[in-house]
Scaffold this motif. Structure first.
Motif, PDB file in Angstrom:
ATOM      1  N   LEU A   1       0.415  -3.810  -9.827  1.00  0.00           N
ATOM      2  CA  LEU A   1       0.425  -5.165  -9.274  1.00  0.00           C
ATOM      3  C   LEU A   1       1.786  -5.603  -8.740  1.00  0.00           C
ATOM      4  O   LEU A   1       1.854  -6.326  -7.743  1.00  0.00           O
TER       5      LEU A   1
ATOM      6  N   LEU B   1      -3.517  -5.587  -1.094  1.00  0.00           N
ATOM      7  CA  LEU B   1      -4.564  -5.168  -2.022  1.00  0.00           C
ATOM      8  C   LEU B   1      -5.617  -4.313  -1.319  1.00  0.00           C
ATOM      9  O   LEU B   1      -6.175  -3.382  -1.910  1.00  0.00           O
TER      10      LEU B   1
ATOM     11  N   ARG C   1      -4.273  -0.773  -1.290  1.00  0.00           N
ATOM     12  CA  ARG C   1      -4.444  -0.079  -2.570  1.00  0.00           C
ATOM     13  C   ARG C   1      -5.926   0.246  -2.810  1.00  0.00           C
ATOM     14  O   ARG C   1      -6.263   1.294  -3.354  1.00  0.00           O
TER      15      ARG C   1
ATOM     16  N   TYR D   1      -2.375   2.707 -10.486  1.00  0.00           N
ATOM     17  CA  TYR D   1      -3.775   2.307 -10.538  1.00  0.00           C
ATOM     18  C   TYR D   1      -4.674   3.473 -10.921  1.00  0.00           C
ATOM     19  O   TYR D   1      -4.339   4.640 -10.707  1.00  0.00           O
TER      20      TYR D   1
ATOM     21  N   ASP E   1     -10.097   0.483 -11.481  1.00  0.00           N
ATOM     22  CA  ASP E   1      -9.461  -0.774 -11.082  1.00  0.00           C
ATOM     23  C   ASP E   1     -10.009  -1.321  -9.760  1.00  0.00           C
ATOM     24  O   ASP E   1      -9.622  -2.416  -9.337  1.00  0.00           O
TER      25      ASP E   1
ATOM     26  N   ILE F   1      -9.268  -5.100  -8.087  1.00  0.00           N
ATOM     27  CA  ILE F   1      -8.447  -5.159  -6.880  1.00  0.00           C
ATOM     28  C   ILE F   1      -9.201  -5.882  -5.761  1.00  0.00           C
ATOM     29  O   ILE F   1      -8.655  -6.749  -5.062  1.00  0.00           O
TER      30      ILE F   1
ATOM     31  N   ALA G   1      -9.444  -9.651  -6.558  1.00  0.00           N
ATOM     32  CA  ALA G   1      -8.145 -10.302  -6.345  1.00  0.00           C
ATOM     33  C   ALA G   1      -7.840 -10.422  -4.859  1.00  0.00           C
ATOM     34  O   ALA G   1      -7.314 -11.443  -4.394  1.00  0.00           O
TER      35      ALA G   1
END
Length: 479
Positions: free
Chosen positions: A317, A359, A362, A382, A386, A390, A393
């Motif tokens: 993060l 994000l 990722r 990560y 996750d 992710i 978010a």
């Protein structure tokens, strides 16, 4: 019969760095070492002072290489296979530490013997000539090489074969007319790819404060933004090059990044290092024409990107928050260059919008990387499980950005600057459409590794951006 009249009795000695592989393991080992612990940087000068063999020895003691990921030259591998099929003995003769050379020889399974640097005995140039001559006799070997260190070997060999020559080896080859193996040559496109010129469009954020403050008719402010753009672009490219050095092993395992100039071996690391230094000089020189506050901003950018390269990119993060901050720093750079007061609304929108894009980046990596459920993906903090968090978010950040934009359009700041602020209301759904579409495509595995690059190259995103700009212009010009 003279044994030398039988070609199969003449061993073929093959150099490693720049010849068998299109890279230099000394440079790669050095950056592997610094990635392991940046504090080794303070020991490197002492090892260099003690001589190249000491430097190689100390690096080899502390790092491991992955022979399977190295950029081997197919022309040399084919030549070795052909010579072995003819019954010739093939020797790997290199100045690389024995530890690395042996690992490569075992991986390829093509060499009958390995001669390499051991301890403090550096097996290059005349030392390599002495080792080969002692084993196979004067002129009792053929040799494939590429650099100035190989010129002495070319002179001593029965037959010299040159591949991807540097300036010294090229001059020798032209003078003696020996065999030259053709290899792909870097082009201007390769250099532009090294600089990641397409990423310079991100620095267009520098102009945003100028446009929103309606200072685009101020020549001095426009010139300041142009200079800031040049300074930031040069600094960014310099850091991209260094980042590529640290990520070589990871890039070579990636489906698209393995084609980058340094990962593929099309460009040498010394060339990249020199370019990085030149770019930093350009950045500093151009920044000297701007207010001191801009120096602070670009200095912060350089420190942050360097920290990101060394460690932050592997922090859960923290990495995406840093990426979002780096985009916002570009906005601050535009304000610092033109002395425009910082806008809370612009900075808030920028943080949330670019956090969502970070994000996405990722999320795409998580979906495209094959790893065990409880194992982190290479070079990141990560794990595959996750993905849902992710995505949630990222969508939340996207909606937060749109809410900030809506509140801004309804604020007194807009009503004071625009006669018809209601014209700008469609901006909110436009931005929402763009970023939600990005997330949907990411979920479908149809998204580029870098969502910013996707926005730049996607015609629908371009159309939405143009429509948004038209709306702003209409709000400005309407009486």
């Amino acid at each position: 019969m003279d044994v030398r009249s039988d070609v199969s009795a003449i061993p073929l000695a093959v150099d490693l760095d720049g010849t068998l592989i299109a890279t230099d393991l000394l440079w790669e080992g050095l950056f592997l070492l610094l990635r392991k612990n940046p504090l080794y940087l303070f020991l490197v000068p002492f090892w260099v002072f003690a001589g190249p063999a000491r430097l190689k020895h100390e690096i080899a003691k502390r790092v491991e290489i992955d022979p399977a990921s190295l950029p081997y030259r197919p022309e040399v591998l084919e030549r070795i296979a052909r010579e072995q099929a003819a019954g010739r003995r093939v020797v790997l003769a290199t100045g690389t530490p024995k530890k690395f050379a042996t690992a490569i020889a075992e991986h390829l399974g093509l060499f009958d013997a390995v001669l390499a640097t051991e301890g403090l005995h550096n097996l290059t140039s005349k030392n390599k000539v002495a080792a080969l001559t002692a084993t196979y006799g004067d002129g009792g070997f053929d040799y494939i090489g590429n650099s100035r260190h190989d010129v002495a070997l070319f002179d001593a060999a029965r037959q010299a074969i040159v591949i991807a020559p540097d300036r010294h080896a090229s001059r020798w080859q032209l003078a003696h007319g020996c065999e030259l193996i053709d290899t792909p040559k870097p082009t201007a496109k390769t250099v532009l790819k090294m600089l990641r010129v397409h990423q310079w469009l991100k620095n267009g954020l520098i102009f945003v404060p100028l446009l929103l403050a309606h200072e685009y008719q101020n020549p001095r402010a426009v010139l300041a933004c142009v200079i800031a753009f040049v300074s930031f672009s040069a600094a960014a490219s310099a850091i991209y090059i260094i980042n590529d050095f640290f990520d070589l092993a990871l890039d070579r395992q990636h489906r698209t990044k393995r084609h980058r100039p340094f990962a593929s071996g099309l460009l040498s690391m010394p060339f990249g290092f020199a370019c990085s230094g030149l770019l930093l000089v350009i950045s500093v020189v151009t920044a000297a024409f701007l207010p001191p506050l801009f120096w602070l901003v670009i200095g912060t950018y350089l420190v942050t990107t360097t920290a990101y390269t060394f460690s932050i990119k592997r922090m859960l993060l923290i990495d995406v928050l840093t990426l979002a901050g780096l985009y916002t720093i570009r906005v601050l750079a535009g304000q610092a260059a033109t002395d425009i007061e910082p806008s809370f609304w612009l900075l808030a929108f920028s943080i949330f919008f670019f956090l969502s894009l970070a994000l996405v980046k990722r999320y795409v990596e998580l979906r495209s990387t094959v790893s065990d459920a409880k194992q982190r993906i290479a070079g990141r903090g990560y794990r595959p499980e996750d993905q849902d968090v992710i995505a949630q978010a990222g969508m939340g950040a996207a909606f937060a950005a749109v809410v900030v934009m809506a509140l801004y359009i309804d604020s007194s700041a807009v009503s004071e600057q625009y006669n018809h602020p209601y014209v700008m209301w469609p901006l909110a759904p436009i931005v929402l459409y763009m970023i939600m579409r990005i997330w949907i495509l990411a979920r479908r595995d149809e998204m580029h590794d870098d969502p910013v690059v996707f926005i730049i190259t996607d015609w629908r995103s371009q159309l939405m951006a143009a429509l948004g700009l038209i709306l702003i212009l209409i709000a400005v010009v309407l009486p």
